[in-house]
Design an enzyme around this catalytic site. Structure first.
Site, PDB file in Angstrom:
ATOM      1  N   HIS A 266       0.842  -1.205   0.000  1.00  0.00           N
ATOM      2  CA  HIS A 266       0.000   0.000   0.000  1.00  0.00           C
ATOM      3  C   HIS A 266       0.878   1.257   0.000  1.00  0.00           C
ATOM      4  CE1 HIS A 266      -3.165   2.819   1.405  1.00  0.00           C
ATOM      5  NE2 HIS A 266      -2.171   3.330   2.116  1.00  0.00           N
ATOM      6  N   GLU A 267       1.893   1.264   0.859  1.00  0.00           N
ATOM      7  CA  GLU A 267       2.781   2.427   0.916  1.00  0.00           C
ATOM      8  C   GLU A 267       3.530   2.605  -0.400  1.00  0.00           C
ATOM      9  OE1 GLU A 267       2.714   4.563   3.304  1.00  0.00           O
ATOM     10  OE2 GLU A 267       1.336   3.363   4.516  1.00  0.00           O
ATOM     11  N   HIS A 270       1.673   4.521  -3.067  1.00  0.00           N
ATOM     12  CA  HIS A 270       1.814   5.979  -3.059  1.00  0.00           C
ATOM     13  C   HIS A 270       3.033   6.399  -3.888  1.00  0.00           C
ATOM     14  CE1 HIS A 270      -1.410   6.763  -0.298  1.00  0.00           C
ATOM     15  NE2 HIS A 270      -0.887   5.997   0.645  1.00  0.00           N
ATOM     16  N   GLU A 341      -5.575   7.200  -1.319  1.00  0.00           N
ATOM     17  CA  GLU A 341      -5.530   6.013  -0.460  1.00  0.00           C
ATOM     18  C   GLU A 341      -6.220   4.824  -1.123  1.00  0.00           C
ATOM     19  OE1 GLU A 341      -3.849   5.548   2.322  1.00  0.00           O
ATOM     20  OE2 GLU A 341      -3.092   7.600   2.203  1.00  0.00           O
ATOM     21  N   ASP A 345      -4.439   1.311  -2.001  1.00  0.00           N
ATOM     22  CA  ASP A 345      -4.996   0.019  -1.586  1.00  0.00           C
ATOM     23  C   ASP A 345      -5.019  -0.964  -2.757  1.00  0.00           C
ATOM     24  OD1 ASP A 345      -5.372   0.604   1.063  1.00  0.00           O
ATOM     25  OD2 ASP A 345      -7.509   1.045   0.888  1.00  0.00           O
TER      26      ASP A 345
END
Length: 404
Positions: A266-267, A270, A341, A345
């Site tokens: 997930h990070e 970004h 976000e 995801d």
């Protein structure tokens, strides 16, 4: 102008208070729902913690308003009567430091209550009084050294440049970038112990994820967060070659390997979507707008405050009013952040699976006792992440209509 500022700050207070009362009502109602995401015991604890936090926020907001009003009504004029030294730059630094010191001691009781009462009561804070005092001493020392240098340079810019707000913005933004660059390798080790990740299997899997995403890091580290707090977290810190993966030891202890990789995925999402660059650009835009505003304050405002339009007074007004400007702009940035976000995801679920990310998010919420329901106004004003129920639904987890 002064009446307009007081009116805006009063409206700001009313909105914050209204949002807190609405949030308390929303949580009180949701307490009677069948528990979802969290275990039944943690569901009730999370509700109680959120209600207690909102009650504290109400008291804190009212307290901050009286402090703000006190500075505007007489505090700034009173402090301005004192001439600490003849040198204008040094006087500005001392004036700003005195202003910040007064605010620090006035608000310290709330920080102590949050850390040693509220967070201790609900099983979050593990920090000892000795560690807390040491942290405060280190933070104050760093602020005196680097904050003093920052305010000195800002004062020089204000004194010597007609369009000081432009040069002040460029300097401030450069400092922000520099701090972000050195944060994981210089600042974090002053407060926490960072050790290279010992689990070679997990480390290799993480490095494979980084390679797949095209991200080069300076290492994967474990941080001893448990000596201060039991909550779970992980982050990518630094800019450029200083980037590193930091995992809280609490996270490593609670998540399975596939769950942890989904969280890191997930990070990495970004990073893949350039959200870091977008966030930097958004921050730069907000900062620039603030400098434009505070660089063109009318003389009538300073006359109404019974002070001179000196460098230190401009800096103090910036510190006092910037939270108000941030509050106005936050809903827009929050909306963009929530969209990012969802996309992160998606990438995280592709790195492992939707099931792994769902499982990790549920464990994070349960361990951190994050209550799954919030009032729409609270979400609009403050949330940078979508409500967990919505994130999980996007990933394929469904809840009954009664629970929603």
């Amino acid at each position: 102008m002064l009446e307009w500022i007081l009116g805006c700050y009063s409206l700001y207070l009313v909105i914050k208070l209204y949002a807190s009362f609405m949030e308390i009502g929303c949580v009180q109602k949701a307490k009677s729902f069948e528990p979802i995401i969290l275990s039944p015991s943690n569901y009730l604890k999370a509700a109680a913690y959120k209600i207690a936090s909102q009650k504290m926020a109400i008291v804190s907001s009212l307290y901050d308003f009286f402090i703000f009003f006190g500075w505007i009504a007489f505090g700034l004029a009173y402090l301005a009567e004192y001439r600490f030294v003849e040198n204008e730059v040094l006087h500005s630094v001392l004036f700003v430091m005195m202003f910040i010191a007064v605010n620090y001691f006035l608000t310290l009781p709330f920080d102590l209550y949050q850390t040693f009462n509220l967070d201790k009561k609900f099983g979050f804070s593990t920090i000892s009084l000795k560690t807390y005092v040491m942290d405060q001493c280190k933070a104050v020392l760093m602020f005196l050294l680097f904050g003093g240098a920052f305010f000195a340079i800002m004062s020089l810019i204000i004194l010597h440049f007609e369009y000081w707000w432009l040069y002040g913005f460029l300097f401030s933004f450069g400092v922000i970038l520099f701090i972000n660059m050195i944060y994981p390798s210089v600042i974090v080790p002053l407060f926490n112990k960072l050790t290279p990740l010992e689990d070679e299997t997990l480390k290799c899997s993480i490095e494979a994820l980084l390679t797949k995403a095209g991200l080069k890091s300076s290492g994967v580290f474990s941080l001893d967060a448990s000596k201060r707090d039991n909550r779970l977290n992980a982050y990518f810190g630094g800019l450029g070659s200083s980037k590193r993966v930091v995992l809280f030891d609490t996270l490593i202890a609670k998540l399975e390997k596939h769950e942890l990789l989904a969280v890191l995925g997930h990070e990495l999402g970004h990073f893949k979507h350039n959200d870091i660059v977008k966030n930097i650009a958004s921050s730069a835009l907000m900062l620039f707008m603030m400098f434009v505003l505070f660089g063109n304050l009318p003389d009538s405002l300073f006359d109404a405050l019974h002070v001179n339009a000196s460098p230190h007074m401009v800096i103090v007004l910036f510190l006092m009013l910037s939270p108000l400007i941030s509050f106005v702009m936050m809903p827009l940035f929050g909306m963009l952040s929530r969209y990012n976000e969802y996309r992160a995801d998606e990438y995280g679920s592709e790195c492992e699976s939707k099931e792994a990310l769902c499982s990790a998010l549920v464990k994070l919420a349960d361990e951190n006792r994050s209550f799954p329901f919030s009032h729409p106004l609270t979400i609009a004003l403050y949330f940078t992440h979508p409500p967990l129920t919505q994130r999980l639904e996007k990933l394929g987890m469904h809840f009954s209509k009664e629970a929603m």
